[in-house]
Design an enzyme around this catalytic site. Structure first.
Site, PDB file in Angstrom:
ATOM      1  CG  ASP A 119      -0.102  -0.133   2.595  1.00 30.40           C
ATOM      2  OD1 ASP A 119       0.609  -1.084   2.519  1.00 30.40           O
ATOM      3  OD2 ASP A 119      -0.900   0.151   3.563  1.00 30.40           O
ATOM      4  CD  GLU A 156       3.178  -1.560   7.703  1.00 30.33           C
ATOM      5  OE1 GLU A 156       3.237  -1.794   8.918  1.00 30.33           O
ATOM      6  OE2 GLU A 156       3.248  -0.510   7.203  1.00 30.33           O
TER       7      GLU A 156
END
Ligand SMILES: [Zn+2]
Ligand SMILES: [Zn+2]
Length: 435
Positions: free
Chosen positions: A104, A170
């Site tokens: 991400d 994350e």
């Protein structure tokens, strides 16, 4: 004569098996040379097209397509929303190990000025925001794609099975959603017939480019979110004795809790940080309000210290509130446990890490008060978490943009070191952990 010939053949076979076992990586120079430009190209593409947590749709599609193209035995998608897990069965039996990359980006406006800088936008908690790979997860994805290709092309050297875990979110899922490592685990990435017995994760970091930075035991902090609500009794600002002032009590609490790390915790077991980052209470200067809300974060490096800090925080807040006739509630929400390196596994894998980065390029790092949800995998199985230096060595450390900075950038020269570290771990694990 025949007998002699046979024993020579047996001896040769034995020698060559030993050589392959000990030097499974020695013939991979061409493979690394061939993969490096591809990793750089993938990284630029992913960097230019970042996606926010739990929205890694295009990134996941690229990863899945690549893993299918290189002929992995199994490619699973849609795990914990957008996660992808590839499985490669090696040419020889052995243990299952996992390699993890997070996918991400962040709501940050990129200011690097690079030709492949992001112009992407996304929606974050209802707001339109710029999106950037400001934590370097673009490099993590591309390095793991590269490692998967090198291993798939050399599966005869691989003793055991490798699970390639491409994890979403994350940085934390959007408000109201679940996601990240904890959800990947809930959805079974560490279970089943291919349950990995060890895991490796890499994270890029503003260390000297191409260095691998380790720390035995705790490396990154445990992080907990903190909320304190202080309830008093509203009254006129001119007459505080007629009510209970929660703003005054909140001030006392902010001071008192700083005494916990400095006066009460055994800091030889590891440091601790308590930060109050937000205080809200009241609407105008001459009204003492009913309530104050504070939010903060807690960082620790030791399970016992973490528990003791939480308990002391609750008792301190309650006592300060009580002494002032107020009440207070403390809510602590765990974000992540401690991330680190399993000492025995680190010791065994150190020759591999030295091979990957080159002697002299493997350095012991300091504690990092940031946190990682990788720690949830490490709660279940032994693991290593290594930092890969990606900053130009000529720039003073204090001037290097940190992770999450709009200027954060990763030197492309370092990426092949990351690929070598991932490949080396997969190839050497069975041997160094054998009986
Ligand atoms: Zn980050
Ligand atoms: Zn990160």
């Amino acid at each position: 004569m025949k007998k002699t010939t046979i024993s020579c053949a047996v001896a040769l076979a034995f020698l060559s098996a030993t050589a392959v076992g000990q030097n499974a990586k020695s013939n991979l120079d061409d493979a690394f040379a061939a993969i490096e430009p591809k990793v750089i190209e993938w990284r630029r593409d992913i960097h230019e097209n970042p996606e926010l947590s739990n929205r890694e749709f295009k990134t996941a599609a690229k990863v899945a397509e690549h893993l299918r193209n290189i002929g992995l035995d199994r490619v699973e998608t849609g795990i914990a929303h957008t996660g992808v897990v590839g499985t490669l069965v090696g040419g020889k039996p052995g243990p299952v190990v996992a390699l993890r990359a997070d996918m991400d980006g962040l709501p940050v406006l990129e200011r690097t000025g690079m030709p492949f800088a992001s112009k992407a936008r996304g929606e974050y908690n209802g707001q339109d925001v710029p999106v950037m790979h400001a934590c370097g997860h673009d490099t993590h994805v591309s390095m793991l794609m590269g490692a998967a290709e090198v291993l798939a092309n050399n599966r005869d050297l691989l003793q055991g099975t490798v699970k390639f875990i491409f994890q979403p979110a994350e940085e934390g899922p959007p408000a109201g959603e679940s996601g990240g490592a904890i959800m990947m685990i809930e959805e079974g990435v560490l279970d089943g017939p291919d349950a990995p017995e060890a895991i490796l994760g890499l994270h890029v970091w503003p260390g000297d480019s191409g260095t691998v930075i380790y720390r035995s035991g705790s490396f990154m902090a445990a992080a907990d979110g903190l909320q304190i609500n202080v309830v008093g009794r509203q009254t006129h600002g001119s007459s505080p004795w007629l009510g209970v002032d929660p703003i005054y009590v909140a001030g006392e609490i902010v001071s008192a809790i700083q005494g916990i790390p400095s006066r009460h915790l055994d800091i030889t077991k590891g440091p601790a940080v308590i930060t109050i980052g937000s205080i809200h209470g009241g609407v105008r200067g001459n009204i003492i309000p009913d309530e104050v809300e504070m939010q903060g974060t807690i960082r620790t490096f030791d399970v016992g210290v973490r528990e003791e800090l939480h308990a002391k925080l609750r008792s301190t807040v309650a006592a300060v509130a009580d002494a002032n006739g107020a009440t207070a509630t403390v809510t602590i929400e765990g974000y992540a446990p401690v991330t680190g390196n399993h000492p025995e596994l680190l010791r065994k894998m150190m020759p591999t890490i030295n091979w990957a980065a080159g002697e002299g390029n493997v350095v012991e790092g300091r504690l990092i008060t940031g946190a990682e949800d990788y720690s949830f995998y490490q709660e279940r199985i032994p693991g290593l978490f290594l930092m890969l230096g990606v900053s130009e060595p000529g720039i003073p450390v204090s001037e290097r943009p940190s992770n999450h900075s709009p200027l954060f950038n990763a030197s492309e020269d370092a990426l092949i070191v990351g690929v070598r570290t991932l490949v080396g771990f997969a190839l050497d694990y069975a041997e160094v952990n054998g009986d």
